[in-house]
Every structure is written in structure tokens, then in C-alpha cells.
Enzyme design. Structure first.
Site, PDB file in Angstrom:
ATOM      1  CB  THR A  48      -1.083  -0.042   1.125  1.00  0.00           C
ATOM      2  OG1 THR A  48      -1.636  -1.308   1.153  1.00  0.00           O
ATOM      3  CG2 THR A  48      -1.821   1.259   1.263  1.00  0.00           C
ATOM      4  CE1 TYR A 136       2.904  -8.507   3.073  1.00  0.00           C
ATOM      5  CE2 TYR A 136       4.482  -6.684   2.429  1.00  0.00           C
ATOM      6  CZ  TYR A 136       3.025  -7.109   2.304  1.00  0.00           C
ATOM      7  OH  TYR A 136       2.207  -6.471   1.843  1.00  0.00           O
ATOM      8  CE  LYS A 163       0.259  -7.129   5.450  1.00  0.00           C
ATOM      9  NZ  LYS A 163       0.565  -5.888   4.386  1.00  0.00           N
ATOM     10  CB  VAL A 207      -1.077  -4.986   8.165  1.00  0.00           C
ATOM     11  CG1 VAL A 207      -0.304  -3.888   7.404  1.00  0.00           C
ATOM     12  CG2 VAL A 207       0.170  -5.430   9.112  1.00  0.00           C
TER      13      VAL A 207
END
Length: 307
Positions: A48, A136, A163, A207
Site C-alpha cells: 500500500t 511478509y 504478516k 495490517v
């Protein structure tokens, strides 16, 4: 930094000027908005945040400015994923010198790699990292859905959490089950709609992209899930679903999520909506649609940050 990491950690957008340089004023207003909204951490240079699309100069400026503005109030996590190990380590070292708290490491993107190659990569890179790191899992952007074995290896190498942005709820549950015995290892959902299930099943947070513009909504949802308040969870998740069916549905390309978040922040007077190439900002008619959606949420009263 207190472990395990938990709560709402927005994948912060990168405020840019029309010339694609960092918007320092917009960044300061955005961080005030996020921290005032009660978030538990800040994740910069992720998907993002358009991390891979930004110049190294802008990435370093963002890291330095973010750490200065946050000033230790919440942990700052820095995405260091790059196509090369050298690029990863350069950003990692800068994050350390700027005062960041942790790094976020995804598989190198572009070339497809195997699970074994990812494990070997971690064995090479992790000893050179200058800060604690979180793994991630972002298969839509990296071509690799991290196996449980790779995550276990990462933890043995020192990872403080993962994540998961795969969108695979059963995989998320497997992660929570596998690591529930370690009180210092975080399992964080990348899909914001999975937040209640993540918390109630034993995970640690989300998140959440929507927390860029409505941080208080997601913090309240997290708190309700912690209390196991099912009635409040349903009420708040319905509002999150409304975000998905309005703000996230403007535009036809997958990039609409990033553009929509930036356009929402512009509608709220926080920063401009310029994006890094190859993305471009929304057209005026789509900006108007986003503004109408934002106003329908009555954000000035209902989701106002608590300063």
C-alpha cells in the site's frame, strides 16, 4: 519494542507531491491522524505504501521523516523487500540508523523462486539485517506463497512474526496454531476482513489498509474482538464491509485499492493522492465518487481521530 507486536498496524500510504517527491506536510498530518486514531504501530514501504515503486532517495527520506515524527510513540516497521539482496540491506541499514524498530521481509519479487531458494535467501540475508524482522507473505506480488516450513525456518533465524496477506484463511489458522506456543511471535492478518477471526482464534492483529483513513474504526474492531463482543464485532465489521463495497470498488483495476485510499485521504484534507509510477491518480469523476463515499460515513464525527 515490546513483543509480541499486536493491534492495528496500518500499511501507511506514501504521501507524494505532483513531482513524486515526498510530501513532508502530508506525511506529518497523516501520522498525526493515525496515531491520534489509536493505532498500535506504523508499517511503511509495503504494498500500500508503493515501496518498490519509489526511488531509494524517497524511501530513505520517508523512513527518516517517519521515525522523527513518530518519535517512539508506536513501533515503526519498514518494508525492505527488493529485487536484490544489496538493495534490501541498504534500506535495512538506513532504517536502523533512522531509528526504526523492525524490518518487514518478503520474497524478492520478479523472478519466481522455490520454497528452498527462499529458505536459502533468508539464511544469507538475516544475519546481515540490522534490526528484528517480520516475514511478509504476499504471493500476489512475489509469486511465492510461503510454506509453513519456510516460516518455521524464519522463526528459528529470529523472525518476530509474520504478516500474512495471502487471503487464505485456512493458512492463517495454520500459522496461529503452529506458533501459539510462542508468546513473542506475532501472526498478523493482511486481509482486514479477517481481523475478528484472527484475534478470536489467537492471532495478534491486522495490517489494515482502511486504517489509513478510518484508524479508529479498525482499532475499535480490534478492541471488540479482544473482548469477544460479538454484537459490537458484527456492527463494526458491517462498516468495514461498507468500506469494501464503496471506497474499494471505485475504478476497475486492482490498483484501485491504493488509489482509493489515497483519494479518501485527499477528500479528508490530509494529503494529496499522487501515486508513484506506473500508477496514476484517479480522474476527477472518481475522486468525486470517493469524496461522496467518505462523506456518507460521517467520518468527521464517527471516525474522528482522538487527538
Amino acid at each position: 519494542m515490546k513483543l509480541p507486536l499486536k493491534g492495528i498496524i496500518p500499511p501507511m500510504i506514501t504521501p507524494l507531491l505532483e513531482n513524486k517527491e515526498l510530501d513532508h506536510l502530508g506525511l506529518e498530518k497523516l501520522l498525526k491522524h493515525l496515531i491520534g486514531g489509536g493505532v498500535h504501530g506504523i508499517f511503511i514501504l509495503g504494498t500500500t505504501g508503493e515501496g518498490p515503486s519509489l526511488s531509494y532517495k524517497v524511501r530513505k527520506e520517508l523512513i527518516t521523516a517517519t521515525c522523527q515524527i513518530v518519535a517512539g510513540r508506536v513501533p515503526v516497521l519498514v518494508g525492505v523487500t527488493d529485487t536484490s539482496e544489496t538493495g534490501t540491506l541498504k534500506i535495512a541499514n538506513h532504517a536502523k540508523s533512522a531509528g526504526a524498530d523492525a524490518l518487514v521481509v518478503a520474497p524478492p519479487y520478479y523472478l519466481p523462486i522455490s520454497q528452498k531458494e527462499m529458505g536459502d535467501y533468508l539464511e544469507r540475508v538475516v544475519p546481515a539485517l540490522s534490526l528484528p524482522f517480520m516475514l511478509y507473505n504476499m504471493p500476489s506480488c512475489t509469486k511465492l506463497h510461503l510454506s509453513l516450513d519456510v516460516v518455521i525456518k524464519a522463526k528459528k533465524l529470529g523472525a518476530i512474526g509474520i504478516k500474512d496477506s495471502s487471503g487464505d484463511l485456512s493458512y492463517l489458522y495454520q500459522l496461529i496454531e503452529e506458533f501459539k506456543g510462542d508468546p513473542l511471535f506475532s501472526v498478523i492478518a493482511g486481509a482486514e476482513l479477517f481481523l475478528p477471526e484472527t484475534i478470536m482464534y489467537g492471532g495478534h492483529g491486522a495490517v489494515a489498509g482502511g486504517a489509513n483513513f478510518f484508524p479508529r474504526l479498525f482499532v475499535d474492531l480490534y478492541d471488540a474482538a479482544l473482548r469477544n463482543d460479538l454484537e459490537e464485532v458484527k456492527l463494526l465489521r458491517d462498516k468495514v464491509l461498507k468500506v469494501h463495497s464503496t471506497i474499494y470498488e471505485v475504478g476497475q483495476y486492482s490498483s484501485r485499492h491504493i488509489k482509493g485510499i489515497k483519494s479518501a485521504l485527499m477528500a479528508m484534507g490530509i494529503c494529496q493522492d499522487y501515486s508513484a509510477e506506473p500508477l496514476s491518480r484517479f480522474s476527477e469523476d472518481k475522486q468525486s465518487q470517493i469524496k461522496e463515499h467518505i462523506e456518507q460515513f460521517n467520518y468527521k464525527n464517527e471516525y474522528k481521530s482522538a487527538h
